[in-house]
Design a protein around this motif. Structure first.
Motif, short mmCIF file in Angstrom:
data_model
loop_
_atom_site.label_atom_id
_atom_site.label_comp_id
_atom_site.label_asym_id
_atom_site.label_seq_id
_atom_site.Cartn_x
_atom_site.Cartn_y
_atom_site.Cartn_z
N PHE A 12 0.93 -1.11 0.04
CA PHE A 12 0.05 0.07 0.01
C PHE A 12 0.97 1.21 0.02
O PHE A 12 0.81 2.15 -0.77
N LEU A 13 1.84 1.32 0.97
CA LEU A 13 2.51 2.41 1.15
C LEU A 13 3.63 2.51 -0.17
O LEU A 13 3.60 4.01 -0.73
N LEU A 14 4.02 1.58 -0.93
CA LEU A 14 4.97 1.86 -1.89
C LEU A 14 3.97 2.11 -3.14
O LEU A 14 4.40 3.14 -3.97
N ALA A 15 2.89 1.71 -3.29
CA ALA A 15 1.99 2.03 -4.44
C ALA A 15 1.64 3.71 -4.24
O ALA A 15 1.52 4.16 -5.28
N ARG A 16 1.69 4.01 -3.21
CA ARG A 16 1.19 5.41 -2.82
C ARG A 16 2.36 6.43 -3.32
O ARG A 16 2.03 7.52 -3.56
N HIS A 17 3.52 5.97 -2.94
CA HIS A 17 4.82 6.74 -3.07
C HIS A 17 5.46 6.59 -4.63
O HIS A 17 6.52 7.27 -4.72
N TRP A 62 11.45 7.67 4.36
CA TRP A 62 12.39 6.72 4.24
C TRP A 62 12.89 6.03 3.12
O TRP A 62 13.86 5.64 2.64
N ALA A 63 11.70 5.94 2.12
CA ALA A 63 11.81 5.34 0.64
C ALA A 63 13.06 6.38 -0.10
O ALA A 63 13.89 5.66 -0.90
#
Length: 177
Positions: A12-17, A62-63
């Motif tokens: 979810f977080l990766l897709a968002r960013h 962080w990413a």
């Protein structure tokens, strides 16, 4: 949090960013194919280290930090390239992107707050147009309204959202001072 929930959270977080993260890497690497490779490597590193990520903190920051280190590793591997940016330049670009990302995240948060304040029929029209991607003609048929009426409605809603976002961002800047 159980491992499947943690995996879901990561996806979810990766897709968002992901889009902004890709743009971030592209600012520091001259060749799109290399940027794609670096981004893939960064995603693998992020997944391997996701257990160290503290839920509720800034995933985007962080990413980007992980991606920045992958760019540096790439530079070491590809040192022979003539079009090579200095590490100082990359750090400066990284800092600029970080500041821009924070502003974009704040704008997105304010926009969601403003959308939540809209009447339900206005939110529905926005959803059909921008999330489902319906044409005005398809929306008109589904909502039993004319194309002209929907065009005017969406125009007013966009104006209201622009005013709301501008006002709230201005207020939050004044509170920060």
């Amino acid at each position: 949090m159980s491992p499947p929930d943690r995996a879901e959270e990561f996806v979810f977080l990766l897709a968002r960013h992901e889009r902004l993260l890709g743009a971030y890497v592209m600012t520091m690497v001259p060749h799109p194919q290399d940027a794609d490779d670096i981004l893939q490597e960064a995603k693998v590193v992020m997944w391997r280290n996701f257990a160290k990520f503290e839920t509720g903190t800034n995933f985007g920051a962080w990413a980007r930090k992980v991606a920045f280190h992958q760019v540096l590793a790439y530079r070491k591997r590809k040192h022979r390239d003539r079009l090579d940016f200095s590490e100082d330049f990359l750090r400066t670009v990284s800092e600029e992107v970080e500041q821009s990302a924070e502003r974009l995240e704040q704008r997105e948060k304010v926009l969601h707050e403003c959308v939540a304040k809209l009447p339900a029929d206005h939110r529905d029209a926005l959803h059909l147009r921008y999330q489902e991607g319906l044409s005005l003609e398809d929306m008109a048929s589904r909502l039993e309204r004319t194309v002209g009426a929907l065009y005017r409605l969406l125009s007013r809603v966009r104006h209201v959202l622009h005013e709301c976002v501008t006002k709230n961002l201005h207020n939050s800047e004044n509170e920060a001072v």
